[in-house]
Design a protein around this motif. Sequence first.
Motif, PDB file in Angstrom:
ATOM      1  N   ALA A  53      -1.952  11.754   1.071  1.00  0.00           N
ATOM      2  CA  ALA A  53      -3.285  11.932   0.491  1.00  0.00           C
ATOM      3  C   ALA A  53      -4.308  10.950   1.047  1.00  0.00           C
ATOM      4  O   ALA A  53      -5.491  11.274   1.169  1.00  0.00           O
ATOM      5  N   ASN A  54      -3.879   9.741   1.366  1.00  0.00           N
ATOM      6  CA  ASN A  54      -4.813   8.702   1.802  1.00  0.00           C
ATOM      7  C   ASN A  54      -5.018   8.689   3.311  1.00  0.00           C
ATOM      8  O   ASN A  54      -6.083   8.299   3.788  1.00  0.00           O
ATOM      9  N   GLY A  55      -4.017   9.048   4.047  1.00  0.00           N
ATOM     10  CA  GLY A  55      -4.122   9.067   5.495  1.00  0.00           C
ATOM     11  C   GLY A  55      -3.917   7.723   6.151  1.00  0.00           C
ATOM     12  O   GLY A  55      -4.063   7.591   7.367  1.00  0.00           O
ATOM     13  N   TYR A  56      -3.573   6.715   5.371  1.00  0.00           N
ATOM     14  CA  TYR A  56      -3.314   5.395   5.921  1.00  0.00           C
ATOM     15  C   TYR A  56      -2.526   4.583   4.899  1.00  0.00           C
ATOM     16  O   TYR A  56      -2.413   4.973   3.727  1.00  0.00           O
ATOM     17  N   ALA A  57      -1.990   3.469   5.350  1.00  0.00           N
ATOM     18  CA  ALA A  57      -1.293   2.538   4.462  1.00  0.00           C
ATOM     19  C   ALA A  57      -2.103   1.257   4.366  1.00  0.00           C
ATOM     20  O   ALA A  57      -2.689   0.805   5.363  1.00  0.00           O
ATOM     21  N   LEU A  58      -2.135   0.679   3.167  1.00  0.00           N
ATOM     22  CA  LEU A  58      -2.906  -0.537   2.924  1.00  0.00           C
ATOM     23  C   LEU A  58      -2.002  -1.592   2.296  1.00  0.00           C
ATOM     24  O   LEU A  58      -1.363  -1.342   1.282  1.00  0.00           O
ATOM     25  N   ILE A  59      -1.948  -2.750   2.943  1.00  0.00           N
ATOM     26  CA  ILE A  59      -1.164  -3.865   2.421  1.00  0.00           C
ATOM     27  C   ILE A  59      -2.097  -5.061   2.276  1.00  0.00           C
ATOM     28  O   ILE A  59      -2.700  -5.513   3.257  1.00  0.00           O
ATOM     29  N   ASN A  60      -2.248  -5.562   1.069  1.00  0.00           N
ATOM     30  CA  ASN A  60      -3.116  -6.701   0.805  1.00  0.00           C
ATOM     31  C   ASN A  60      -2.275  -7.959   0.620  1.00  0.00           C
ATOM     32  O   ASN A  60      -1.418  -8.010  -0.266  1.00  0.00           O
TER      33      ASN A  60
END
Length: 206
Positions: A53-60
Amino acid sequence: SAYTNVIPTISQDVKALSQTLGGLDIASNPSSYSLEGVLSNKLVLHASDLGGANGYALINLVGIDWSTITEMSYDFASSDLPVIVNVAGTTPITLKFNSIGGANASANQQVIWNFFETGEVNFTGDQFHGSVLAPLATVTLNNNIEGSVVAGAFIQKGQVHLGTYNKGDGFLTPPVPEPASWALMILGFGLAGVTLRHRAAAIRFA
């Protein structure tokens, strides 16, 4: 000259891009990181986009004690997934870890490490995998980076190799900065790193 007019625009664009990436948020984020090993000295980045759904991965990465990290590994669900690693904090950051795990090198072109707040980033460990975006920082490179480097100032003592980010910006709505500037960042600066990799150099953006 043409460069006099272009460089301030590039500087503004990459700063805007860094801040935009730093402000990304995913509700119920399926991506995360873990500290593993007997001494909790191994940083593992787990990247996933469940359902696409997002089209990317996010790691904070917030509040990491980088002085204790001596190993780093990628755990990515897909080789086609753009991965944004946001490193928060204004204090100087020294990355002394060694990249381990056979999948790290193959993930070079899908990762952007975004240092969007700090004014100083030092690389002192072994090979680093992924492109570096740090437009507010002085970046000192003492090892090798497999990717590209965009920095406020760049003190180059190691090598920057090709393998720069190539997964696009389709997950940004609207794209920031304009697509032409994005392409210049991920391709032009990657090539600049190659031309300078055999000698020490300092590169600065106002």
